[in-house]
Design a protein around this motif. Sequence first.
Motif, mmCIF file in Angstrom:
data_model
loop_
_atom_site.group_PDB
_atom_site.id
_atom_site.type_symbol
_atom_site.label_atom_id
_atom_site.label_comp_id
_atom_site.label_asym_id
_atom_site.label_seq_id
_atom_site.Cartn_x
_atom_site.Cartn_y
_atom_site.Cartn_z
ATOM 1 N N HIS A 166 35.454 43.804 34.492
ATOM 2 C CA HIS A 166 36.054 44.032 33.187
ATOM 3 C C HIS A 166 37.567 43.978 33.313
ATOM 4 C CE1 HIS A 166 36.322 48.349 34.364
ATOM 5 N NE2 HIS A 166 37.293 48.413 33.476
ATOM 6 N N CYS A 167 38.199 43.645 32.191
ATOM 7 C CA CYS A 167 39.632 43.417 32.198
ATOM 8 C C CYS A 167 40.135 43.474 30.764
ATOM 9 C CB CYS A 167 39.911 42.033 32.784
ATOM 10 S SG CYS A 167 41.634 41.551 32.746
ATOM 11 N N TRP A 194 42.089 45.959 35.128
ATOM 12 C CA TRP A 194 41.091 45.016 35.610
ATOM 13 C C TRP A 194 40.317 45.616 36.762
ATOM 14 C CZ3 TRP A 194 46.381 43.408 35.904
ATOM 15 C CH2 TRP A 194 46.986 43.659 37.136
ATOM 16 N N CYS A 195 39.102 45.160 36.930
ATOM 17 C CA CYS A 195 38.344 45.430 38.146
ATOM 18 C C CYS A 195 37.188 44.451 38.226
ATOM 19 C CB CYS A 195 37.928 46.885 38.261
ATOM 20 S SG CYS A 195 36.499 47.406 37.401
ATOM 21 N N VAL A 196 36.887 44.057 39.451
ATOM 22 C CA VAL A 196 35.800 43.119 39.719
ATOM 23 C C VAL A 196 34.622 43.941 40.204
ATOM 24 C CG1 VAL A 196 35.058 41.146 41.103
ATOM 25 C CG2 VAL A 196 37.424 41.274 40.252
ATOM 26 N N TRP A 197 33.502 43.848 39.505
ATOM 27 C CA TRP A 197 32.322 44.633 39.854
ATOM 28 C C TRP A 197 31.534 44.011 40.993
ATOM 29 C CZ3 TRP A 197 29.953 44.899 34.266
ATOM 30 C CH2 TRP A 197 30.837 45.575 33.406
ATOM 31 N N ASP A 198 31.408 42.709 40.965
ATOM 32 C CA ASP A 198 30.530 41.994 41.887
ATOM 33 C C ASP A 198 31.305 41.556 43.128
ATOM 34 O OD1 ASP A 198 28.832 40.239 43.210
ATOM 35 O OD2 ASP A 198 28.315 39.104 41.405
ATOM 36 N N PRO A 199 30.948 42.036 44.312
ATOM 37 C CA PRO A 199 31.694 41.638 45.509
ATOM 38 C C PRO A 199 31.673 40.130 45.749
ATOM 39 C CG PRO A 199 29.769 42.965 46.109
ATOM 40 C CD PRO A 199 29.845 42.945 44.614
ATOM 41 N N ALA A 200 30.638 39.427 45.289
ATOM 42 C CA ALA A 200 30.583 37.971 45.452
ATOM 43 C C ALA A 200 31.629 37.266 44.597
ATOM 44 C CB ALA A 200 29.184 37.456 45.108
ATOM 45 N N GLY A 204 51.395 40.648 41.016
ATOM 46 C CA GLY A 204 52.465 39.715 41.366
ATOM 47 C C GLY A 204 52.126 38.289 40.964
ATOM 48 N N ARG A 205 50.897 37.893 41.201
ATOM 49 C CA ARG A 205 50.467 36.545 40.829
ATOM 50 C C ARG A 205 50.545 36.325 39.319
ATOM 51 N NH1 ARG A 205 44.640 34.088 41.751
ATOM 52 N NH2 ARG A 205 45.189 31.967 41.194
ATOM 53 N N LEU A 206 50.355 37.404 38.555
ATOM 54 C CA LEU A 206 50.456 37.330 37.098
ATOM 55 C C LEU A 206 51.905 37.334 36.614
ATOM 56 C CD1 LEU A 206 47.567 39.813 36.284
ATOM 57 C CD2 LEU A 206 47.612 37.366 35.676
ATOM 58 N N ALA A 208 39.513 37.434 38.433
ATOM 59 C CA ALA A 208 40.293 38.514 37.803
ATOM 60 C C ALA A 208 41.617 37.962 37.272
ATOM 61 C CB ALA A 208 40.537 39.647 38.793
ATOM 62 N N PHE A 209 42.225 37.041 37.985
ATOM 63 C CA PHE A 209 43.455 36.387 37.519
ATOM 64 C C PHE A 209 43.195 35.645 36.216
ATOM 65 C CE2 PHE A 209 46.092 32.519 37.450
ATOM 66 C CZ PHE A 209 47.358 33.084 37.401
ATOM 67 N N GLU A 210 42.128 34.879 36.181
ATOM 68 C CA GLU A 210 41.774 34.109 34.985
ATOM 69 C C GLU A 210 41.516 35.035 33.796
ATOM 70 O OE1 GLU A 210 38.252 30.913 34.096
ATOM 71 O OE2 GLU A 210 39.168 30.856 36.093
ATOM 72 N N ALA A 211 40.779 36.115 34.037
ATOM 73 C CA ALA A 211 40.488 37.083 32.969
ATOM 74 C C ALA A 211 41.761 37.792 32.515
ATOM 75 C CB ALA A 211 39.452 38.094 33.451
ATOM 76 N N ALA A 212 42.579 38.208 33.473
ATOM 77 C CA ALA A 212 43.805 38.947 33.128
ATOM 78 C C ALA A 212 44.777 38.079 32.344
ATOM 79 C CB ALA A 212 44.462 39.494 34.392
#
Length: 175
Positions: A80-81, A96-102, A145-147, A109-113
């Motif tokens: 979610h983000c 933001w946070c990524v739930w799925d380790p895969a 930083g990437r954002l 997360a970058f794309e979503a953010a």
Amino acid sequence: MTMTAPVFHTDRLVLRAPQPSDVGPWTAFVTSERARFIGGPAEDANRAWRIFATIAGHWALRGWGSFVFCDRATGRPVGHCGPWQPEGWPEPEIAWCVWDPAAEGRGLAFEAARAAIAHAFRDLRWPTAVSYVEPGNARSIRLAGRLGALRDEAAPRIAPGDLVFRHPRPAEAAA
């Protein structure tokens, strides 16, 4: 309290409001050690459900909130983000946070953010946005930083040790 949340599509993702079917993937994440930077792990599925209800309820109480981002090809929720400002937060946040380790390390997360930041500035007309990050969360620090977000040492914090990253207004939201 009824509302209609926008849905955004990126190259690989669909960003949409939380829905009941997301509780299982959320619970798997938030009850794991992977949730350590967001106050976890939650002790059980009951607590996980209550935390998820807070995320979903933010939409009803504020009229906007964090999106669940799903793999566009499979529909599987992976994190979610988005816009977030619980009562008492000093400034509106892009969280933001990524739930799925895969899904880690794939730029999702970058794309979503990026989509969430554009939405916050363009549609919600936020004058500013920050992200609060725990100092040990190297992945989130790199993502900020990437954002293009810069550390803001003068910004108020949720907790004394938090790092605050201020997001620039994206070009597509400038109008």
